[in-house]
Design an enzyme around this catalytic site. Structure first.
Site, PDB file in Angstrom:
ATOM      1  N   ASN A   1     -40.465 -89.278  84.325  1.00 12.66           N
ATOM      2  CA  ASN A   1     -39.549 -89.788  83.305  1.00 12.66           C
ATOM      3  C   ASN A   1     -39.047 -91.137  83.815  1.00 12.66           C
ATOM      4  O   ASN A   1     -38.185 -91.192  84.687  1.00 12.66           O
ATOM      5  CB  ASN A   1     -38.397 -88.790  83.139  1.00 12.66           C
ATOM      6  CG  ASN A   1     -37.393 -89.223  82.082  1.00 12.66           C
ATOM      7  OD1 ASN A   1     -37.501 -90.312  81.508  1.00 12.66           O
ATOM      8  ND2 ASN A   1     -36.410 -88.384  81.836  1.00 12.66           N
TER       9      ASN A   1
ATOM     10  N   LYS B   1     -37.626 -90.762  87.459  1.00  8.90           N
ATOM     11  CA  LYS B   1     -37.365 -89.381  87.874  1.00  8.90           C
ATOM     12  C   LYS B   1     -38.696 -88.636  87.824  1.00  8.90           C
ATOM     13  O   LYS B   1     -39.501 -88.876  86.915  1.00  8.90           O
ATOM     14  CB  LYS B   1     -36.371 -88.722  86.926  1.00  8.90           C
ATOM     15  CG  LYS B   1     -35.003 -89.366  86.954  1.00  8.90           C
ATOM     16  CD  LYS B   1     -34.058 -88.646  86.021  1.00  8.90           C
ATOM     17  CE  LYS B   1     -32.740 -89.392  85.974  1.00  8.90           C
ATOM     18  NZ  LYS B   1     -31.985 -89.184  84.760  1.00  8.90           N
TER      19      LYS B   1
ATOM     20  N   ARG C   1     -42.589 -88.466  79.910  1.00  5.66           N
ATOM     21  CA  ARG C   1     -41.673 -88.572  78.787  1.00  5.66           C
ATOM     22  C   ARG C   1     -41.844 -89.960  78.173  1.00  5.66           C
ATOM     23  O   ARG C   1     -41.705 -90.968  78.876  1.00  5.66           O
ATOM     24  CB  ARG C   1     -40.242 -88.404  79.269  1.00  5.66           C
ATOM     25  CG  ARG C   1     -39.286 -88.517  78.134  1.00  5.66           C
ATOM     26  CD  ARG C   1     -37.879 -88.451  78.615  1.00  5.66           C
ATOM     27  NE  ARG C   1     -37.005 -88.237  77.476  1.00  5.66           N
ATOM     28  CZ  ARG C   1     -35.711 -88.116  77.578  1.00  5.66           C
ATOM     29  NH1 ARG C   1     -35.134 -88.166  78.756  1.00  5.66           N
ATOM     30  NH2 ARG C   1     -34.980 -87.929  76.517  1.00  5.66           N
TER      31      ARG C   1
ATOM     32  N   HIS D   1     -34.355 -87.075  71.394  1.00  3.24           N
ATOM     33  CA  HIS D   1     -34.009 -85.904  72.221  1.00  3.24           C
ATOM     34  C   HIS D   1     -34.829 -84.675  71.803  1.00  3.24           C
ATOM     35  O   HIS D   1     -34.411 -83.537  71.996  1.00  3.24           O
ATOM     36  CB  HIS D   1     -32.506 -85.568  72.138  1.00  3.24           C
ATOM     37  CG  HIS D   1     -31.632 -86.609  72.768  1.00  3.24           C
ATOM     38  ND1 HIS D   1     -30.516 -87.125  72.154  1.00  3.24           N
ATOM     39  CD2 HIS D   1     -31.718 -87.221  73.960  1.00  3.24           C
ATOM     40  CE1 HIS D   1     -29.950 -88.020  72.930  1.00  3.24           C
ATOM     41  NE2 HIS D   1     -30.667 -88.100  74.038  1.00  3.24           N
TER      42      HIS D   1
ATOM     43  N   ARG E   1     -23.920 -96.928  73.694  1.00  8.13           N
ATOM     44  CA  ARG E   1     -24.420 -97.257  72.347  1.00  8.13           C
ATOM     45  C   ARG E   1     -23.396 -96.806  71.307  1.00  8.13           C
ATOM     46  O   ARG E   1     -22.767 -95.772  71.479  1.00  8.13           O
ATOM     47  CB  ARG E   1     -25.757 -96.549  72.099  1.00  8.13           C
ATOM     48  CG  ARG E   1     -26.882 -97.077  72.949  1.00  8.13           C
ATOM     49  CD  ARG E   1     -28.120 -96.192  72.852  1.00  8.13           C
ATOM     50  NE  ARG E   1     -28.318 -95.421  74.058  1.00  8.13           N
ATOM     51  CZ  ARG E   1     -29.136 -94.379  74.160  1.00  8.13           C
ATOM     52  NH1 ARG E   1     -29.832 -93.973  73.126  1.00  8.13           N
ATOM     53  NH2 ARG E   1     -29.260 -93.721  75.297  1.00  8.13           N
TER      54      ARG E   1
ATOM     55  N   GLU F   1     -35.829 -80.661  79.783  1.00  8.35           N
ATOM     56  CA  GLU F   1     -36.882 -81.454  79.148  1.00  8.35           C
ATOM     57  C   GLU F   1     -38.127 -81.537  80.027  1.00  8.35           C
ATOM     58  O   GLU F   1     -39.255 -81.564  79.531  1.00  8.35           O
ATOM     59  CB  GLU F   1     -36.345 -82.867  78.858  1.00  8.35           C
ATOM     60  CG  GLU F   1     -35.307 -82.879  77.747  1.00  8.35           C
ATOM     61  CD  GLU F   1     -34.237 -83.934  77.927  1.00  8.35           C
ATOM     62  OE1 GLU F   1     -33.512 -83.898  78.946  1.00  8.35           O
ATOM     63  OE2 GLU F   1     -34.102 -84.796  77.046  1.00  8.35           O
TER      64      GLU F   1
END
Ligand code: ADP
Length: 404
Positions: free
Chosen positions: A8, A15, A92, A180, A240, A378
């Protein structure tokens, strides 16, 4: 043992996790790691399945200037020091654009199509693709699978997928994608096992982390999401703003003279909890602060979640359960309690003791709407997709034979 590597990659960190595959085809997590501070203070850290430290080492800035080099350094550490030679790598990738409704085995053509979606996620997509390209160049025979944050939402009804813009723009890919998705998919798959009584019902899942969104699940399928064309929409997030009148963007350009790149940086990095509070983008720091603007930022976050819960309940035409997940959702009993207060009109109440323990079910038996805390995963979702695609595309031999 056969392993799957999950990657990711972001702008300043990569990661990674390694999952082992047992004889029955089940995945178990072997290690987690990350290279962070890329381009500033690079540091490789990793821990094993029981939390034991496997690596903690700093690098000079010039040794790890970007994500591509970070992937090479972390990959060499995994290969040479831990002897990890994965069967496949799952990545990802934030945006699948209009083309991808599910995970895909990557080749040069796929990379080219995903590069076309870079303007849709300018701060994420190029970094997500960088390690894919590095591995494709250096280990062309190693299968790689791209797993998208948008894919789980791609079966929305048209009314949830369109903007009220000329039809041609929809055809060009301006759609309400939602994000997500790997987190929501993991939860939708976990519910039949951990909370079978709600799995087939109408469930709102609130993924509240640095990025935050909410998803309406009906029978485990996403029917509506608070996010849209990009990951800027919906709830206020760490940096954001969430939902914003497009007129504000026009004002920033015409009245404030901001260039497109400046507006982009502003909306992705300077707004949300950080912009509102002037204190921090981090919920724990806001909670610890005595600054009234920090308090207001939390009030605003809770208020907007309440508003969107109403929207999603309308999309579902009712509600059978509410689920919290991600950093804030899994760990902050006080934020959950404040959100539950906003949802009282829907029939939500909390069991204070279970809530304070971050229990699985945090509502009392008499709550009309049961409330759950489900830790998301995830990376496991990516590992499962990667393995499934590997088996699908290489069914006749053991995966190990085929990969070599
Ligand atoms: P991401 O994966 O998007 O970076 P996470 O899901 O890790 O984000 O969530 C990070 C957010 O969770 C941060 O705002 C952090 O302050 C918040 N968080 C983590 N633990 C707690 C806690 N115990 N109480 C309040 N907020 C928390």
């Amino acid at each position: 043992m056969d392993t799957i590597l999950v990657v990711n990659a972001g702008s300043s960190s990569i990661k990674f996790q390694v999952f082992g595959l047992n004889g029955e085809g089940r995945l178990s997590r072997h290690l987690k790691g990350q290279m962070d501070g890329i381009g500033s203070r690079p540091r490789l850290r990793a821990s094993g399945a029981n939390g034991e430290t496997l690596a903690d080492r700093a690098y000079p800035i010039e040794a790890v200037p970007d994500v591509t080099v970070a992937m090479t350094v972390a990959g060499a550490w995994l290969r040479e020091e831990l002897r990890v030679t994965p069967l496949a790598v799952g990545h990802r990738v934030v945006h699948g654009g209009p083309d991808y409704h599910g995970p895909v085995l990557v080749d040069h053509g796929v990379v080219a199509r995903l590069e076309r979606s870079e303007p849709l996620a300018p701060l994420h997509q190029p970094h997500n693709l960088a390690p894919i390209k590095t591995i494709l160049a250096n280990f062309p025979a190693l299968p790689q699978v791209a797993c998208f944050d948008t894919a789980f939402h791609r079966n929305h009804d048209d009314v949830a997928d369109y903007y009220a813009l000329p039809y041609q723009l929809h055809e060009e890919g301006i759609r309400r994608y939602g994000f997500h998705g790997l987190s929501y998919e993991y939860i939708a798959k976990a519910l039949p096992r951990i909370a079978p009584e709600i799995a087939s019902g109408r469930v709102i899942v609130a993924h509240l982390g640095s990025g935050a969104s909410m998803c309406a699940l009906h029978g485990g399928r996403s029917v509506e999401s608070t996010m849209g064309f990009t990951a800027l929409d919906g709830l206020p997030m760490g940096t954001r703003p969430g939902q914003l009148d497009p007129g504000v963007v026009l004002y920033l350009i015409s009245a404030k003279g901001m260039a497109p790149g400046e507006v982009q940086d502003f909306l992705y990095r300077q707004c949300g909890l950080k912009g509102l509070s002037g204190v921090s983008n981090d919920m724990r720091e806001l909670q610890a602060s005595t600054d009234p603007r920090a308090t207001f930022a939390i009030d605003y976050f809770v208020y907007r979640i309440g508003l969107y819960a109403g929207m999603l309940a309308a999309a579902l035409q009712g509600l059978d359960a509410f689920v919290f997940t991600a950093g804030i959702g899994e760990n902050s009993a006080s934020i959950r309690a404040r959100i539950a207060e906003k949802l009282q009109w829907l029939g939500v109440s909390l069991d204070d003791l279970e809530n304070s323990k971050n229990g699985l079910k945090i509502s009392p038996a008499e709550s009309h709407i049961p409330v759950y805390v489900v830790p998301t995963d995830e990376e496991r979702m990516i590992a499962e997709h990667t393995l499934a695609l590997l088996w699908k595309t290489r069914p006749f031999h053991s995966t190990r034979e085929r990969a070599s």
